[in-house]
Structures are given as C-alpha cells and as structure tokens.
Write an enzyme that holds these catalytic residues in place. Structure first.
Site, PDB file in Angstrom:
ATOM      1  N   PRO A 128     120.882  27.132   5.371  1.00 16.48           N
ATOM      2  CA  PRO A 128     120.135  26.536   4.254  1.00 16.48           C
ATOM      3  C   PRO A 128     118.619  26.622   4.450  1.00 16.48           C
ATOM      4  CG  PRO A 128     121.993  25.136   4.828  1.00 16.48           C
ATOM      5  CD  PRO A 128     121.959  26.235   5.840  1.00 16.48           C
ATOM      6  N   GLU A 368     120.123  40.509   2.205  1.00 17.31           N
ATOM      7  CA  GLU A 368     119.892  41.544   3.229  1.00 17.31           C
ATOM      8  C   GLU A 368     118.414  41.946   3.329  1.00 17.31           C
ATOM      9  OE1 GLU A 368     122.704  43.795   4.700  1.00 17.31           O
ATOM     10  OE2 GLU A 368     124.410  42.984   3.611  1.00 17.31           O
ATOM     11  N   GLY A 369     117.565  40.917   3.248  1.00 17.14           N
ATOM     12  CA  GLY A 369     116.120  41.134   3.330  1.00 17.14           C
ATOM     13  C   GLY A 369     115.557  41.198   1.933  1.00 17.14           C
TER      14      GLY A 369
HETATM   15  N1  CAA Z   1     118.338  46.480  16.051  1.00 16.14           N
HETATM   16  C1  CAA Z   1     118.282  45.978  17.309  1.00 16.14           C
HETATM   17  N2  CAA Z   1     117.264  45.179  17.725  1.00 16.14           N
HETATM   18  C2  CAA Z   1     116.319  44.873  16.814  1.00 16.14           C
HETATM   19  C3  CAA Z   1     116.345  45.350  15.492  1.00 16.14           C
HETATM   20  C4  CAA Z   1     117.402  46.185  15.131  1.00 16.14           C
HETATM   21  N3  CAA Z   1     117.473  46.683  13.897  1.00 16.14           N
HETATM   22  N4  CAA Z   1     115.283  44.866  14.821  1.00 16.14           N
HETATM   23  C5  CAA Z   1     114.600  44.121  15.693  1.00 16.14           C
HETATM   24  N5  CAA Z   1     115.226  44.122  16.891  1.00 16.14           N
HETATM   25  C6  CAA Z   1     114.812  43.433  18.113  1.00 16.14           C
HETATM   26  C7  CAA Z   1     113.349  43.759  18.403  1.00 16.14           C
HETATM   27  O1  CAA Z   1     113.224  44.910  19.215  1.00 16.14           O
HETATM   28  C8  CAA Z   1     112.889  42.520  19.147  1.00 16.14           C
HETATM   29  O2  CAA Z   1     113.306  42.632  20.475  1.00 16.14           O
HETATM   30  P1  CAA Z   1     112.295  42.209  21.693  1.00 16.14           P
HETATM   31  O3  CAA Z   1     112.110  40.727  21.536  1.00 16.14           O
HETATM   32  O4  CAA Z   1     113.037  42.600  22.921  1.00 16.14           O
HETATM   33  O5  CAA Z   1     111.034  42.969  21.457  1.00 16.14           O
HETATM   34  C9  CAA Z   1     113.714  41.407  18.500  1.00 16.14           C
HETATM   35  O6  CAA Z   1     114.844  42.029  17.910  1.00 16.14           O
HETATM   36  C10 CAA Z   1     112.939  40.677  17.432  1.00 16.14           C
HETATM   37  O7  CAA Z   1     112.603  41.647  16.441  1.00 16.14           O
HETATM   38  P2  CAA Z   1     111.334  41.488  15.483  1.00 16.14           P
HETATM   39  O8  CAA Z   1     110.119  41.266  16.327  1.00 16.14           O
HETATM   40  O9  CAA Z   1     111.349  42.604  14.506  1.00 16.14           O
HETATM   41  O10 CAA Z   1     111.674  40.131  14.778  1.00 16.14           O
HETATM   42  P3  CAA Z   1     110.857  39.437  13.717  1.00 16.14           P
HETATM   43  O11 CAA Z   1     110.917  37.987  14.012  1.00 16.14           O
HETATM   44  O12 CAA Z   1     109.511  40.070  13.529  1.00 16.14           O
HETATM   45  O13 CAA Z   1     111.714  39.746  12.398  1.00 16.14           O
HETATM   46  C11 CAA Z   1     112.069  39.840  10.087  1.00 16.14           C
HETATM   47  C12 CAA Z   1     111.223  39.320  11.231  1.00 16.14           C
HETATM   48  C13 CAA Z   1     112.016  41.355  10.068  1.00 16.14           C
HETATM   49  C14 CAA Z   1     111.462  39.288   8.847  1.00 16.14           C
HETATM   50  C15 CAA Z   1     113.524  39.406  10.274  1.00 16.14           C
HETATM   51  O14 CAA Z   1     113.588  38.006  10.509  1.00 16.14           O
HETATM   52  C16 CAA Z   1     114.329  39.744   9.060  1.00 16.14           C
HETATM   53  O15 CAA Z   1     114.794  40.866   8.896  1.00 16.14           O
HETATM   54  N6  CAA Z   1     114.537  38.760   8.146  1.00 16.14           N
HETATM   55  C17 CAA Z   1     115.399  38.932   6.988  1.00 16.14           C
HETATM   56  C18 CAA Z   1     116.757  38.434   7.334  1.00 16.14           C
HETATM   57  C19 CAA Z   1     117.795  39.016   6.421  1.00 16.14           C
HETATM   58  O16 CAA Z   1     117.754  40.166   6.026  1.00 16.14           O
HETATM   59  N7  CAA Z   1     118.788  38.218   6.139  1.00 16.14           N
HETATM   60  C20 CAA Z   1     119.907  38.659   5.353  1.00 16.14           C
HETATM   61  C21 CAA Z   1     121.105  37.825   5.676  1.00 16.14           C
HETATM   62  S1  CAA Z   1     122.653  38.621   5.525  1.00 16.14           S
HETATM   63  C22 CAA Z   1     123.011  38.723   3.911  1.00 16.14           C
HETATM   64  O17 CAA Z   1     122.214  38.508   3.051  1.00 16.14           O
HETATM   65  C23 CAA Z   1     124.403  39.245   3.676  1.00 16.14           C
HETATM   66  C24 CAA Z   1     125.261  38.630   2.645  1.00 16.14           C
HETATM   67  O18 CAA Z   1     126.256  38.003   2.942  1.00 16.14           O
HETATM   68  C25 CAA Z   1     124.971  38.904   1.217  1.00 16.14           C
END
Ligand code: CAA
Length: 400
Positions: A128, A368-369
């Site tokens: 939430p 999904e973002g």
């Molecule tokens: N694969 C593996 N590792 C990854 C990765 C990936 N694709 N992306 C990032 N990482 C790792 C990074 O390397 C980093 O590792 P280290 O700490 O070792 O360096 C760690 O994960 C953190 O990554 P970031 O620094 O990129 O993390 P962030 O805090 O900057 O991310 C964000 C910010 C990109 C906004 C992220 O929080 C995000 O994508 N938010 C959106 C969430 C989202 O899409 N939610 C959807 C929910 S699911 C849904 O909607 C489905 C449904 O049922 C309809």
C-alpha cells in the site's frame, strides 16, 4: 542482423492469434461488464502450452525462445489485456525469475507444474505504501531455525485469488548478513498459498483489466522453509528488479497487441463509416491517426524484438526493456485514445471494443514501473547516473 520470424515463431503467432480471437474473446464483453474473471481461460492457456512457452523442454515447457513469449503476449493482448496480464505475472515475473535465480533443485521442483498451468504463480512486491519506491516495502522475514517467519501485506497483486504460489519480496529482520552500509537487506521467497497465515482479498472497481483478477495478499506469522528462498539473503531486491526485466518485456510486447487491435477495429470502421458520401478513411485527419498507430506498432515491435533477442543471447537488458515498456505503453494508450476518436460516439460504449482498449491501456502506464519511473530511468542512463552492471545470476540463454 536478421529480423525475420522463424517458422516456429509464425506457428506460435498463429496459434496465439486463434486462441485470442476464440477462447479469450468468447463471453469477454460480459466478463468485462460484470468485472468477473474466468479461471477456465487460464486453464485453457495452460492446456495450449502458453503458460510454459519459454520454459525449457527439460522442465516440461514448450522450449521456445524469448521472442516467442513476446509474440504470444502481443497476440493475446490483441484480444484482451487480462490474458496478457496473466502471462506477465505467471510466465514473466514468476517462472522466468525462477529460471534466472533458482537452484537446479528449485527449478525441478517448481517449473514443471508452472509450465503446464497445474500450478499458477504470481508476484508480490508492491505494498500500500511502496509502489514506485519499491525499496520502502515493510513486509518482513525473520529467520527462525530452518524457516523464515513472514509478516506483512502486498497490494495490487494480479492473480491473487488464483495463484497457487507467490514470489514475495521481504525485508530481513535480525539478518545474520545485514545490508551494506546499514542499508536494508531483502530476501525473496516462493510462498505457497496453503501456508497457514496466508490470506487474500480481491480488489473491485478497477478502471480497466476488468476480466482479470487483482487483489491484496496478507501474511500473518507465516512460516516458510529456508529452501523456498530464491537467491541468498540480501539478494531480494535484485531478484525483484530482475523479475521486472521479465515482466516489463511481456507488458511491452502486449502493448503492441493493443495497437494492432486498435488498427484492426479502426481500419474496418474507417472503411465502412461514410461521411459526405465517402468512407471516413479517406479523410486526412483520420489517416493521420491511423499512420500514428502504424508508427507505434512498427517501432514497438522492433523495441520488443530487440529485448527478446538480448534475452536469447544472455545480454543484460534492463535499459532496453525499460525503453520498450515506456515507449510501447504510451503508444498503446495514444492509439486507443485515437481509436475512440475515430469511432466517435460509438467509441464511447462497449458495442465496439475500443473503449476497452482505452481503459486497459491506461493501466500499463502505471504497473511494472510508471511512465514517470521509466522517464527518469532513461534520463539517468543517458546522464551517466545509472548503469547496468553484470548480474550475479543470469537468465538461461536460448537455446541453452
Ligand atoms: N536485475 C538485477 N539487479 C538489479 C536490477 C536488475 N534488473 N536493477 C537493479 N539491480 C540491482 C542494482 O545493481 C543495485 O545493486 P547494488 O546495490 O549491488 O549496486 C540494486 O539492485 C539496487 O538497484 P538501483 O540502484 O537501480 O535501485 P533504485 O533504488 O535506484 O531503484 C527504481 C529505483 C528503479 C525506481 C526501482 O525502485 C523501480 O523500478 N521501481 C518501480 C517498481 C515497479 O516497477 N513496481 C512494479 C510492481 S509489479 C507489478 O506492477 C505487477 C503486477 O502485478 C501488475
């Protein structure tokens, strides 16, 4: 570079198109009106092999490549978004993440039943108060002997009522290995819905994807075996982000299906509806809208084919996948808006399908973002603030 579809791609495309236009569309208007999902559609998707398209034959799947999965998503969403959402969650977020992070024992345990749809998988990251800011999640896992005890709740969970198992992302408490520099440490678990302490509740009143099931899931002192963890302690956030690399791919490819469906509806309508003695398709402003949809479809396909190819060849593709999801979902919503415009008053009621495309395509700019998250990610990549490092565990290449 070879952009042509193989004979297998074409075969899968035809099968998915036929399935969409028959099994999915049958009774869909009523289900969409009444906001009820039909589990039988999911069962038939399993029988047709779509729930295991990309799962290797060794684990009971179809053994097709990742481009094929995109093609199936495109063709199923051409019929209705609810079917593609099931693929996004079951195939993308759940099964492919097991393919990427699971040990051999875990793959053998879960993939065969997921491949046939005997068991349905879903994904629990969002809460939430933790959507875009996914790392702010509050669901906890505490180690207790050879088990973990999970407490918390997840929101906006697709297939919450139907899934037999969920990939759940938690924050570890009392972790032996805490996160670097005092950062929280996360862990990902495959959780069975029959575990005591699990419950779910559907969400009603959605704008779109009304023939799909969405809800909340709750965990109260739920004990899960340590062997259900995907990756190690501390890998949970990476597991979640890599799951999104798979889920976003299916959303991006599905969005092209909405654009195609808009073109299917609009080319027919524009050729039949006459104004001033000629079909409205002859009007330049209508042609402009059709051309814009065609642009969205063609660009969208290239973007998702590229991501599918990168998956096949084992390349990191977070940036390209975010781009495909960002561009294609916006193009699908724009196409659906234009499709309503072309249909005039008929586009405003469900006698024609375009109002459903309009409502359904809006959701994909949130889940999904969000559109904004992908906008920021693209800017950060370009500015050098974000980069894709090599991964600890990679998705199997195709062919393996
Ligand atoms: N694969 C593996 N590792 C990854 C990765 C990936 N694709 N992306 C990032 N990482 C790792 C990074 O390397 C980093 O590792 P280290 O700490 O070792 O360096 C760690 O994960 C953190 O990554 P970031 O620094 O990129 O993390 P962030 O805090 O900057 O991310 C964000 C910010 C990109 C906004 C992220 O929080 C995000 O994508 N938010 C959106 C969430 C989202 O899409 N939610 C959807 C929910 S699911 C849904 O909607 C489905 C449904 O049922 C309809």
């Amino acid at each position: 570079m070879d952009f042509s579809l193989t004979a297998e791609h074409k075969q899968i495309q035809e099968a998915a198109y036929k399935f969409g236009q028959t099994t999915i569309l049958e009774g869909l208007r009523e289900r969409d009106r009444e906001a009820t999902s039909d589990r039988k559609v999911l069962e038939k998707m399993g029988e047709s092999g779509f729930l295991g398209v990309q799962i290797p034959e060794a684990y009971g799947g179809m053994g097709a490549d990742y481009v094929s999965l995109g093609i199936v998503c495109e063709e199923l969403e051409r019929a209705d978004t609810s079917a593609r959402v099931a693929l996004s969650v079951h195939n993308g977020l759940h099964s492919m993440t097991i393919m990427q992070w699971g040990t051999e024992q875990q793959k053998k345990r879960w993939l065969p039943d997921l491949a046939t749809g005997k068991r349905i998988g879903a994904f629990g990251l969002t809460e939430p108060n933790a959507g875009s800011d996914a790392a702010n999640l509050k669901t906890t896992a505490r180690k207790d002997g050879d088990h973990y005890v999970i407490n918390g709740q997840k929101a906006w969970i697709s297939l919450s009522d139907y899934a037999d198992q969920f990939l759940v992302i938690t924050k570890l408490v009392d972790a032996e290995k805490s996160g670097d520099g005092g950062k929280p440490s996360f862990a990902a678990f495959i959780v069975d819905r029959t575990t005591p302490g699990f419950s779910s509740r559907p969400i009603h009143g959605k704008l779109g994807v009304r023939a799909g099931n969405t809800g909340e899931i709750f965990f109260q002192d739920m004990r899960v075996p340590a062997g259900s963890m995907l990756g190690d302690e501390g890998d949970g956030f990476k597991v979640a982000m890599s799951a999104l690399d798979h889920g976003r791919y299916t959303v991006a490819s599905g969005a092209v299906g909405i654009i195609t469906a808009c073109l299917d509806a609009c080319t027919k309508y524009a050729n039949e509806r006459t104004v001033g003695g000629e079909p409205i398709g002859k009007k330049q402003l209508v042609q402009q809208m059709i051309a814009s949809m065609v642009q969205g479809r063609e660009v969208g396909r290239l973007l998702y084919y590229q991501v599918g190819w990168m998956k096949n060849t084992g390349q990191r593709h977070t940036r390209e996948c975010s781009m495909a999801k960002w561009v294609n979902c916006a193009a699908a919503f724009d196409a659906a808006n234009k499709a309503v415009e072309i249909h005039g008053a008929y586009g405003f009621c469900d006698e024609f399908p375009v109002e459903r495309y309009f409502r359904n395509s809006r959701g994909a700019m949130i889940y999904e973002g969000t559109h904004e998250i992908h906008t920021l990610m693209q800017a950060e990549y370009e500015l050098g603030y974000r980069s894709d490092k090599p991964l600890k565990r990679v998705l199997p290449t195709w062919p393996e």
